[in-house]
Write a protein that holds these residues in place. Sequence first.
Motif, PDB file in Angstrom:
ATOM      1  N   PHE A 186      -1.953 -19.012  -9.513  1.00  0.00           N
ATOM      2  CA  PHE A 186      -0.768 -19.867  -9.394  1.00  0.00           C
ATOM      3  C   PHE A 186       0.531 -19.095  -9.532  1.00  0.00           C
ATOM      4  O   PHE A 186       1.558 -19.490  -8.984  1.00  0.00           O
ATOM      5  N   ASP A 187       0.503 -17.984 -10.294  1.00  0.00           N
ATOM      6  CA  ASP A 187       1.704 -17.170 -10.436  1.00  0.00           C
ATOM      7  C   ASP A 187       1.605 -15.966  -9.515  1.00  0.00           C
ATOM      8  O   ASP A 187       0.600 -15.266  -9.502  1.00  0.00           O
ATOM      9  N   VAL A 188       2.649 -15.753  -8.740  1.00  0.00           N
ATOM     10  CA  VAL A 188       2.661 -14.703  -7.720  1.00  0.00           C
ATOM     11  C   VAL A 188       2.989 -13.382  -8.409  1.00  0.00           C
ATOM     12  O   VAL A 188       4.090 -13.192  -8.924  1.00  0.00           O
ATOM     13  N   LYS A 189       2.049 -12.450  -8.407  1.00  0.00           N
ATOM     14  CA  LYS A 189       2.148 -11.238  -9.212  1.00  0.00           C
ATOM     15  C   LYS A 189       2.862 -10.127  -8.428  1.00  0.00           C
ATOM     16  O   LYS A 189       2.237  -9.308  -7.760  1.00  0.00           O
ATOM     17  N   LEU A 190       4.177 -10.108  -8.558  1.00  0.00           N
ATOM     18  CA  LEU A 190       4.997  -9.145  -7.833  1.00  0.00           C
ATOM     19  C   LEU A 190       4.742  -7.715  -8.282  1.00  0.00           C
ATOM     20  O   LEU A 190       4.782  -6.780  -7.468  1.00  0.00           O
ATOM     21  N   PHE A 191       4.513  -7.512  -9.557  1.00  0.00           N
ATOM     22  CA  PHE A 191       4.216  -6.177 -10.076  1.00  0.00           C
ATOM     23  C   PHE A 191       2.999  -5.599  -9.360  1.00  0.00           C
ATOM     24  O   PHE A 191       3.009  -4.455  -8.898  1.00  0.00           O
ATOM     25  N   ASN A 192       1.945  -6.414  -9.216  1.00  0.00           N
ATOM     26  CA  ASN A 192       0.728  -5.946  -8.561  1.00  0.00           C
ATOM     27  C   ASN A 192       0.927  -5.763  -7.064  1.00  0.00           C
ATOM     28  O   ASN A 192       0.324  -4.878  -6.450  1.00  0.00           O
ATOM     29  N   PHE A 193       1.769  -6.595  -6.463  1.00  0.00           N
ATOM     30  CA  PHE A 193       2.132  -6.427  -5.057  1.00  0.00           C
ATOM     31  C   PHE A 193       2.749  -5.053  -4.844  1.00  0.00           C
ATOM     32  O   PHE A 193       2.332  -4.285  -3.959  1.00  0.00           O
ATOM     33  N   ALA A 194       3.746  -4.714  -5.651  1.00  0.00           N
ATOM     34  CA  ALA A 194       4.407  -3.412  -5.520  1.00  0.00           C
ATOM     35  C   ALA A 194       3.448  -2.269  -5.815  1.00  0.00           C
ATOM     36  O   ALA A 194       3.403  -1.258  -5.100  1.00  0.00           O
ATOM     37  N   GLN A 195       2.665  -2.409  -6.858  1.00  0.00           N
ATOM     38  CA  GLN A 195       1.726  -1.350  -7.243  1.00  0.00           C
ATOM     39  C   GLN A 195       0.709  -1.099  -6.143  1.00  0.00           C
ATOM     40  O   GLN A 195       0.380   0.056  -5.825  1.00  0.00           O
ATOM     41  N   SER A 196       0.193  -2.171  -5.542  1.00  0.00           N
ATOM     42  CA  SER A 196      -0.824  -2.030  -4.505  1.00  0.00           C
ATOM     43  C   SER A 196      -0.295  -1.329  -3.269  1.00  0.00           C
ATOM     44  O   SER A 196      -1.050  -0.652  -2.559  1.00  0.00           O
ATOM     45  N   LEU A 197       0.994  -1.473  -2.997  1.00  0.00           N
ATOM     46  CA  LEU A 197       1.609  -0.833  -1.835  1.00  0.00           C
ATOM     47  C   LEU A 197       2.169   0.549  -2.152  1.00  0.00           C
ATOM     48  O   LEU A 197       2.739   1.211  -1.292  1.00  0.00           O
ATOM     49  N   GLY A 198       2.011   0.979  -3.419  1.00  0.00           N
ATOM     50  CA  GLY A 198       2.552   2.278  -3.811  1.00  0.00           C
ATOM     51  C   GLY A 198       4.059   2.285  -3.885  1.00  0.00           C
ATOM     52  O   GLY A 198       4.694   3.322  -3.673  1.00  0.00           O
ATOM     53  N   LYS A 199       4.659   1.123  -4.190  1.00  0.00           N
ATOM     54  CA  LYS A 199       6.111   0.987  -4.253  1.00  0.00           C
ATOM     55  C   LYS A 199       6.589   0.995  -5.711  1.00  0.00           C
ATOM     56  O   LYS A 199       5.805   0.827  -6.643  1.00  0.00           O
ATOM     57  N   THR A 200       7.876   1.143  -5.880  1.00  0.00           N
ATOM     58  CA  THR A 200       8.487   1.108  -7.198  1.00  0.00           C
ATOM     59  C   THR A 200       8.210  -0.234  -7.872  1.00  0.00           C
ATOM     60  O   THR A 200       8.406  -1.289  -7.274  1.00  0.00           O
ATOM     61  N   LYS A 201       7.806  -0.186  -9.141  1.00  0.00           N
ATOM     62  CA  LYS A 201       7.433  -1.395  -9.871  1.00  0.00           C
ATOM     63  C   LYS A 201       8.478  -1.825 -10.885  1.00  0.00           C
ATOM     64  O   LYS A 201       8.523  -2.984 -11.278  1.00  0.00           O
ATOM     65  N   TYR A 202       9.282  -0.885 -11.369  1.00  0.00           N
ATOM     66  CA  TYR A 202      10.259  -1.172 -12.419  1.00  0.00           C
ATOM     67  C   TYR A 202      11.671  -0.995 -11.874  1.00  0.00           C
ATOM     68  O   TYR A 202      11.910  -0.146 -11.023  1.00  0.00           O
TER      69      TYR A 202
END
Length: 237
Positions: free
Chosen positions: A123-139
């Motif tokens: 139900f909650d869209v996990k943006l941190f994991n989205f960025a991590q999975s794409l190898g993008k900046t997370k913080y």
Amino acid sequence: MIASKALSHVRFCLAPLVLLGTLPGAPGMANAPEAAGTLAPYFTPAARAPAKPDGDGFIRRWLILEPITKPNRTNTVFTGSYVRKTLTAYPFPTQTAGLPRAGETVTVEGQKLAWHALDSTVFDVKLFNFAQSLGKTKYGVIFHVATVVDSPRDMEVRMAVGSNSASMWWVNGVETAVLFNDRRMVMDDVVSRRITLKKGRNIIRGAVINGPGLSDYCVRFIDDAGRGVTDLAVTTL
């Protein structure tokens, strides 16, 4: 805006809690992208056929833009004035009114970023994991998101939002909900004034900003009794 107080309506993100503070490690190292992985188990590609909100009314189908780098070593800076100024300084046109397309790219400060059409498995869209999975900046990032809800009739509702950390939300180009300050993602953390979802197509846009820690959000529309609205068709087309 009305903060939801009922404990029975509070649902915390299931990911492990991260203490919010300054970024760990040497300067510049904590933001280094990781090797790209898979979007599973938190996302699947969005299908062309419309989706429905889940049984509690949470919208799980979204267009998500790859994160924009906005370094902030602490979330305590997310005051109302800072968030409003930062999230309304749009780096590309039609940010609150138009609808992007999956695969469309925008360039922000020399960095080309792509939109992805995805279904969240929770139900909650996990943006941190989205960025991590794409190898993008997370913080130290800003995420922009969008979706379309097709209503079978004119409908009086309220938008209920939770986010980690601060965020702003628009319905059909009109600012509808704002979450300031350092906060964890809590279901129905902020509930908007009553608004009208018009019969047919309604465009929902949002922007989430975070420094250190996890990033996620949840959005649904609720009726006057606080029940999630489920008779909507959700699409990214």
